[in-house]
Design a protein around this motif. Structure first.
Motif, PDB file in Angstrom:
ATOM      1  N   PRO A 196       5.217  -4.078  14.968  1.00  0.00           N
ATOM      2  CA  PRO A 196       4.597  -3.165  14.243  1.00  0.00           C
ATOM      3  C   PRO A 196       4.550  -3.291  12.886  1.00  0.00           C
ATOM      4  CG  PRO A 196       6.729  -2.519  14.656  1.00  0.00           C
ATOM      5  CD  PRO A 196       6.906  -3.965  15.415  1.00  0.00           C
ATOM      6  N   VAL A 197       3.399  -2.839  12.256  1.00  0.00           N
ATOM      7  CA  VAL A 197       3.299  -2.945  10.826  1.00  0.00           C
ATOM      8  C   VAL A 197       2.967  -1.681  10.043  1.00  0.00           C
ATOM      9  CG1 VAL A 197       1.036  -3.783   9.329  1.00  0.00           C
ATOM     10  CG2 VAL A 197       1.536  -4.894  11.518  1.00  0.00           C
ATOM     11  N   LEU A 198       3.828  -1.626   9.060  1.00  0.00           N
ATOM     12  CA  LEU A 198       3.625  -0.434   8.061  1.00  0.00           C
ATOM     13  C   LEU A 198       2.760  -0.782   7.153  1.00  0.00           C
ATOM     14  CD1 LEU A 198       4.512   2.160   7.138  1.00  0.00           C
ATOM     15  CD2 LEU A 198       6.405   1.124   6.102  1.00  0.00           C
ATOM     16  N   GLY A 199       1.601  -0.033   6.699  1.00  0.00           N
ATOM     17  CA  GLY A 199       0.853  -0.494   5.766  1.00  0.00           C
ATOM     18  C   GLY A 199       0.942   0.787   4.500  1.00  0.00           C
ATOM     19  N   LEU A 200       0.794   0.519   3.422  1.00  0.00           N
ATOM     20  CA  LEU A 200       0.808   1.378   2.453  1.00  0.00           C
ATOM     21  C   LEU A 200       0.021   1.071   1.349  1.00  0.00           C
ATOM     22  CD1 LEU A 200       4.846   1.418   1.725  1.00  0.00           C
ATOM     23  CD2 LEU A 200       3.448   3.080   3.191  1.00  0.00           C
ATOM     24  N   TYR A 201      -1.131   1.804   1.226  1.00  0.00           N
ATOM     25  CA  TYR A 201      -2.308   1.471   0.509  1.00  0.00           C
ATOM     26  C   TYR A 201      -2.632   2.364  -0.608  1.00  0.00           C
ATOM     27  CZ  TYR A 201      -2.945  -1.598   4.510  1.00  0.00           C
ATOM     28  OH  TYR A 201      -2.875  -2.718   5.510  1.00  0.00           O
ATOM     29  N   ARG A 234       9.570   5.188   3.092  1.00  0.00           N
ATOM     30  CA  ARG A 234       8.781   4.880   4.467  1.00  0.00           C
ATOM     31  C   ARG A 234       9.192   3.295   4.891  1.00  0.00           C
ATOM     32  NH1 ARG A 234       4.588   8.196   6.003  1.00  0.00           N
ATOM     33  NH2 ARG A 234       4.174   9.839   4.385  1.00  0.00           N
ATOM     34  N   VAL A 235       9.462   2.401   3.904  1.00  0.00           N
ATOM     35  CA  VAL A 235       9.910   1.023   4.233  1.00  0.00           C
ATOM     36  C   VAL A 235      11.237   1.084   4.643  1.00  0.00           C
ATOM     37  CG1 VAL A 235      10.418  -1.263   3.060  1.00  0.00           C
ATOM     38  CG2 VAL A 235       8.275  -0.046   2.679  1.00  0.00           C
ATOM     39  N   THR A 236      12.086   1.715   3.906  1.00  0.00           N
ATOM     40  CA  THR A 236      13.407   1.868   4.566  1.00  0.00           C
ATOM     41  C   THR A 236      13.704   2.337   5.869  1.00  0.00           C
ATOM     42  OG1 THR A 236      14.043   3.849   3.344  1.00  0.00           O
ATOM     43  CG2 THR A 236      14.786   1.723   2.279  1.00  0.00           C
ATOM     44  N   GLU A 237      12.912   3.543   6.176  1.00  0.00           N
ATOM     45  CA  GLU A 237      13.045   4.016   7.407  1.00  0.00           C
ATOM     46  C   GLU A 237      12.463   3.085   8.732  1.00  0.00           C
ATOM     47  OE1 GLU A 237      13.547   6.175  10.732  1.00  0.00           O
ATOM     48  OE2 GLU A 237      14.565   6.402   8.869  1.00  0.00           O
ATOM     49  N   TYR A 238      11.386   2.321   8.199  1.00  0.00           N
ATOM     50  CA  TYR A 238      10.671   1.477   9.020  1.00  0.00           C
ATOM     51  C   TYR A 238      11.558   0.678   9.443  1.00  0.00           C
ATOM     52  CZ  TYR A 238       7.659  -2.657  10.088  1.00  0.00           C
ATOM     53  OH  TYR A 238       7.133  -3.656  10.890  1.00  0.00           O
ATOM     54  N   LYS A 284       4.846   6.646  -9.645  1.00  0.00           N
ATOM     55  CA  LYS A 284       6.180   6.838  -8.969  1.00  0.00           C
ATOM     56  C   LYS A 284       6.322   7.606  -7.939  1.00  0.00           C
ATOM     57  CE  LYS A 284      10.697   8.950 -10.505  1.00  0.00           C
ATOM     58  NZ  LYS A 284      11.267   8.030  -9.326  1.00  0.00           N
ATOM     59  N   ALA A 285       5.452   8.726  -7.541  1.00  0.00           N
ATOM     60  CA  ALA A 285       5.356   9.539  -6.358  1.00  0.00           C
ATOM     61  C   ALA A 285       5.131   8.659  -5.230  1.00  0.00           C
ATOM     62  CB  ALA A 285       4.757  10.806  -6.765  1.00  0.00           C
ATOM     63  N   ALA A 286       3.912   7.938  -5.223  1.00  0.00           N
ATOM     64  CA  ALA A 286       3.573   7.208  -4.214  1.00  0.00           C
ATOM     65  C   ALA A 286       4.687   6.028  -3.864  1.00  0.00           C
ATOM     66  CB  ALA A 286       2.248   6.556  -4.283  1.00  0.00           C
ATOM     67  N   ALA A 287       5.124   5.336  -5.142  1.00  0.00           N
ATOM     68  CA  ALA A 287       6.143   4.329  -4.731  1.00  0.00           C
ATOM     69  C   ALA A 287       7.530   4.769  -4.113  1.00  0.00           C
ATOM     70  CB  ALA A 287       6.288   3.624  -6.157  1.00  0.00           C
ATOM     71  N   ASP A 288       7.901   5.775  -4.562  1.00  0.00           N
ATOM     72  CA  ASP A 288       9.021   6.594  -3.972  1.00  0.00           C
ATOM     73  C   ASP A 288       8.947   6.757  -2.637  1.00  0.00           C
ATOM     74  OD1 ASP A 288      10.453   6.364  -6.341  1.00  0.00           O
ATOM     75  OD2 ASP A 288      10.340   8.377  -7.022  1.00  0.00           O
ATOM     76  N   SER A 305       2.512   0.605  14.932  1.00  0.00           N
ATOM     77  CA  SER A 305       1.802   0.365  13.545  1.00  0.00           C
ATOM     78  C   SER A 305       1.611   1.799  12.778  1.00  0.00           C
ATOM     79  CB  SER A 305       1.076  -0.733  13.639  1.00  0.00           C
ATOM     80  OG  SER A 305       1.539  -1.810  13.908  1.00  0.00           O
ATOM     81  N   SER A 306       1.545   1.719  11.566  1.00  0.00           N
ATOM     82  CA  SER A 306       0.953   3.192  11.066  1.00  0.00           C
ATOM     83  C   SER A 306       0.901   2.556   9.474  1.00  0.00           C
ATOM     84  CB  SER A 306       2.294   4.388  11.041  1.00  0.00           C
ATOM     85  OG  SER A 306       3.421   3.829  10.319  1.00  0.00           O
ATOM     86  N   PHE A 307      -0.060   3.541   8.868  1.00  0.00           N
ATOM     87  CA  PHE A 307      -0.354   3.338   7.473  1.00  0.00           C
ATOM     88  C   PHE A 307      -0.597   4.420   6.817  1.00  0.00           C
ATOM     89  CE2 PHE A 307      -4.370   4.208   9.482  1.00  0.00           C
ATOM     90  CZ  PHE A 307      -5.102   4.958   8.639  1.00  0.00           C
ATOM     91  N   VAL A 308      -0.263   4.522   5.324  1.00  0.00           N
ATOM     92  CA  VAL A 308      -0.453   5.723   4.457  1.00  0.00           C
ATOM     93  C   VAL A 308      -1.451   5.127   3.479  1.00  0.00           C
ATOM     94  CG1 VAL A 308       0.682   7.282   2.954  1.00  0.00           C
ATOM     95  CG2 VAL A 308       1.592   6.582   5.030  1.00  0.00           C
TER      96      VAL A 308
END
Length: 130
Positions: free
Chosen positions: A57-62, A120-124, A111-115, A89-92
């Motif tokens: 699975p891929v987690l994408g954060l854009y 999401r990364v740690t949950e992934y 900061k808000a997006a990074a946090d 896989s999922s993305f935001v």
């Protein structure tokens, strides 16, 4: 050790798992993380060209304000993953975030997006590696 694997990830998982289970592109870039497999080391195919062979699975954060990665290409990539059965896989897309928004040492840091992304990364990792 492949320099595309973060020291943090390297310290968390045994070598036999790192190579096959987790990739992340927070500093090197998402496409670099997707292409990190040894058989793509000398190639530079677009991530969508690799969708059919992408098994984990891929987690994408854009960032939505990233002029180099159009939202449509993100949506097409994840639709391609889903079409070949990679439905985990999922993305935001963070609408007001630029490329590299999680780099807290640069003026583009959001900061808000990074946090949110880090949560999401740690949950992934918990979900797929736990």
């Amino acid at each position: 050790m492949n320099d595309l694997v973060s020291p943090e990830l390297e310290s968390l998982f045994p070598a036999r798992l790192r190579r096959h289970v987790a990739r992340r592109g927070l500093r090197a870039g998402g496409a670099a993380g997707i292409r990190a497999d040894d058989h793509h080391a000398c190639e530079r195919p677009a991530p969508i060209a690799l969708a059919a062979s992408t098994k984990p699975p891929v987690l994408g954060l854009y960032g939505g304000d990233d002029g180099g990665i159009p939202d449509e290409s993100v949506e097409q990539y994840f639709a391609a993953l889903n079409a070949v059965g990679n439905a985990r896989s999922s993305f935001v897309i963070y609408p007001d975030a630029p490329h590299g928004f999680n780099a807290d040492c640069r003026p583009i840091y959001r900061k808000a997006a990074a946090d949110d992304g880090w949560k999401r990364v740690t949950e992934y990792f918990r979900q797929h590696l736990g």
